[in-house]
Design a protein around this motif. Sequence first.
Motif, PDB file in Angstrom:
ATOM      1  N   ASP A   1      49.757  32.967  44.049  1.00 49.57           N
ATOM      2  CA  ASP A   1      50.481  33.725  44.805  1.00 49.57           C
ATOM      3  C   ASP A   1      49.956  34.903  45.635  1.00 49.57           C
ATOM      4  O   ASP A   1      50.622  35.158  46.621  1.00 49.57           O
ATOM      5  CB  ASP A   1      51.834  34.281  44.028  1.00 49.57           C
ATOM      6  N   ALA A   2      48.749  35.285  45.136  1.00 52.97           N
ATOM      7  CA  ALA A   2      48.098  36.317  46.001  1.00 52.97           C
ATOM      8  C   ALA A   2      47.205  35.977  46.884  1.00 52.97           C
ATOM      9  O   ALA A   2      46.441  36.719  47.753  1.00 52.97           O
ATOM     10  CB  ALA A   2      47.439  37.361  44.904  1.00 52.97           C
ATOM     11  N   SER A   3      47.193  34.728  47.425  1.00 51.21           N
ATOM     12  CA  SER A   3      46.033  34.120  48.391  1.00 51.21           C
ATOM     13  C   SER A   3      46.355  34.869  49.669  1.00 51.21           C
ATOM     14  O   SER A   3      45.319  35.013  50.436  1.00 51.21           O
ATOM     15  CB  SER A   3      46.262  32.718  48.423  1.00 51.21           C
ATOM     16  N   GLY A   4      47.483  35.108  49.824  1.00 49.44           N
ATOM     17  CA  GLY A   4      47.778  35.782  51.184  1.00 49.44           C
ATOM     18  C   GLY A   4      47.071  37.121  51.394  1.00 49.44           C
ATOM     19  O   GLY A   4      47.281  37.536  52.604  1.00 49.44           O
TER      20      GLY A   4
ATOM     21  N   LEU B   1      49.713  33.280  34.663  1.00 51.83           N
ATOM     22  CA  LEU B   1      48.614  34.191  35.288  1.00 51.83           C
ATOM     23  C   LEU B   1      48.076  33.475  36.405  1.00 51.83           C
ATOM     24  O   LEU B   1      47.803  34.129  37.577  1.00 51.83           O
ATOM     25  CB  LEU B   1      47.711  34.535  34.400  1.00 51.83           C
ATOM     26  N   ALA B   2      47.727  32.143  36.441  1.00 53.49           N
ATOM     27  CA  ALA B   2      47.016  31.351  37.688  1.00 53.49           C
ATOM     28  C   ALA B   2      48.122  31.403  38.775  1.00 53.49           C
ATOM     29  O   ALA B   2      47.934  31.428  39.929  1.00 53.49           O
ATOM     30  CB  ALA B   2      46.901  29.876  37.048  1.00 53.49           C
ATOM     31  N   GLN B   3      49.401  31.093  38.347  1.00 55.81           N
ATOM     32  CA  GLN B   3      50.420  31.227  39.166  1.00 55.81           C
ATOM     33  C   GLN B   3      50.560  32.152  40.019  1.00 55.81           C
ATOM     34  O   GLN B   3      50.678  32.408  41.333  1.00 55.81           O
ATOM     35  CB  GLN B   3      51.740  30.807  38.761  1.00 55.81           C
TER      36      GLN B   3
ATOM     37  N   ALA C   1      39.018  42.160  43.346  1.00 54.76           N
ATOM     38  CA  ALA C   1      38.781  41.880  44.616  1.00 54.76           C
ATOM     39  C   ALA C   1      39.936  42.937  45.552  1.00 54.76           C
ATOM     40  O   ALA C   1      39.672  43.563  46.620  1.00 54.76           O
ATOM     41  CB  ALA C   1      39.331  40.493  45.081  1.00 54.76           C
ATOM     42  N   ARG C   2      40.911  43.322  44.938  1.00 57.32           N
ATOM     43  CA  ARG C   2      41.857  44.394  45.236  1.00 57.32           C
ATOM     44  C   ARG C   2      41.276  45.555  45.371  1.00 57.32           C
ATOM     45  O   ARG C   2      41.207  46.372  46.474  1.00 57.32           O
ATOM     46  CB  ARG C   2      43.233  44.543  44.506  1.00 57.32           C
TER      47      ARG C   2
ATOM     48  N   VAL D   1      41.048  31.434  53.169  1.00 55.52           N
ATOM     49  CA  VAL D   1      41.093  30.418  51.975  1.00 55.52           C
ATOM     50  C   VAL D   1      40.517  29.238  52.194  1.00 55.52           C
ATOM     51  O   VAL D   1      40.363  28.435  53.104  1.00 55.52           O
ATOM     52  CB  VAL D   1      42.714  29.993  51.697  1.00 55.52           C
ATOM     53  N   VAL D   2      39.571  28.980  50.903  1.00 56.69           N
ATOM     54  CA  VAL D   2      38.721  27.870  50.945  1.00 56.69           C
ATOM     55  C   VAL D   2      39.164  26.795  49.557  1.00 56.69           C
ATOM     56  O   VAL D   2      39.526  27.472  48.652  1.00 56.69           O
ATOM     57  CB  VAL D   2      37.281  28.314  50.625  1.00 56.69           C
TER      58      VAL D   2
END
Length: 192
Positions: free
Chosen positions: A159-162, A153-155, A109-110, A167-168
């Motif tokens: 943290d990158a949701s911003g 990794l999930a955390q 995505a990045r 956001v869904v």
Amino acid sequence: MADLNRARLTVLSGPSGVGKGTVVAEVRRRHPEVWVSVSVTTRAPRPGEVDGEHYWFVDRESFDHLLDNDGLLEWAEYAGNRYGTPRGPVEEQLRAGLPALLEIELQGARQVRERAPEAQLVFLAPPSWAALVSRLAGRGTEHPEVQERRLALAQAELDASGEFDVVVVNDDVARAADELVGLLTAPPPAGP
């Protein structure tokens, strides 16, 4: 002629275990007209996987050829295998004036954001951290150390949701799928 302003590249990403594949499957079930990109991979097909439906299965030489000829929008390597999004089918879809959906990991995505800044990035979030932990631990197939690494990794991914445009929350698969379809078909925001 199709209205090219309606063409929109939408990227769905989120942490491992959040249900990206489940939501995309529900989108396809409820809205079969939605086009979802098929990734290319160097890994061998698993039982039941169909070339061109689940992935395009290629050898490393073919993958290198795609890389060398700017044939991938994004790519990453996981567990010794490469995965990527072929550029051609996505561009063909957008040229036809139709939305395109990619279901990819955060790293991809990045890359898409860098290469296609007009793309809409959608982050699929769990209803809570406890729900995500339950899903990841509920698989029950991994050693506790592996589970700890997955949770860390999930955390980091949460943290990158911003970094995402929208956001869904995946608290209900059907609702999340409908929200995603609404985002796919909404006109892009007007420029400055």
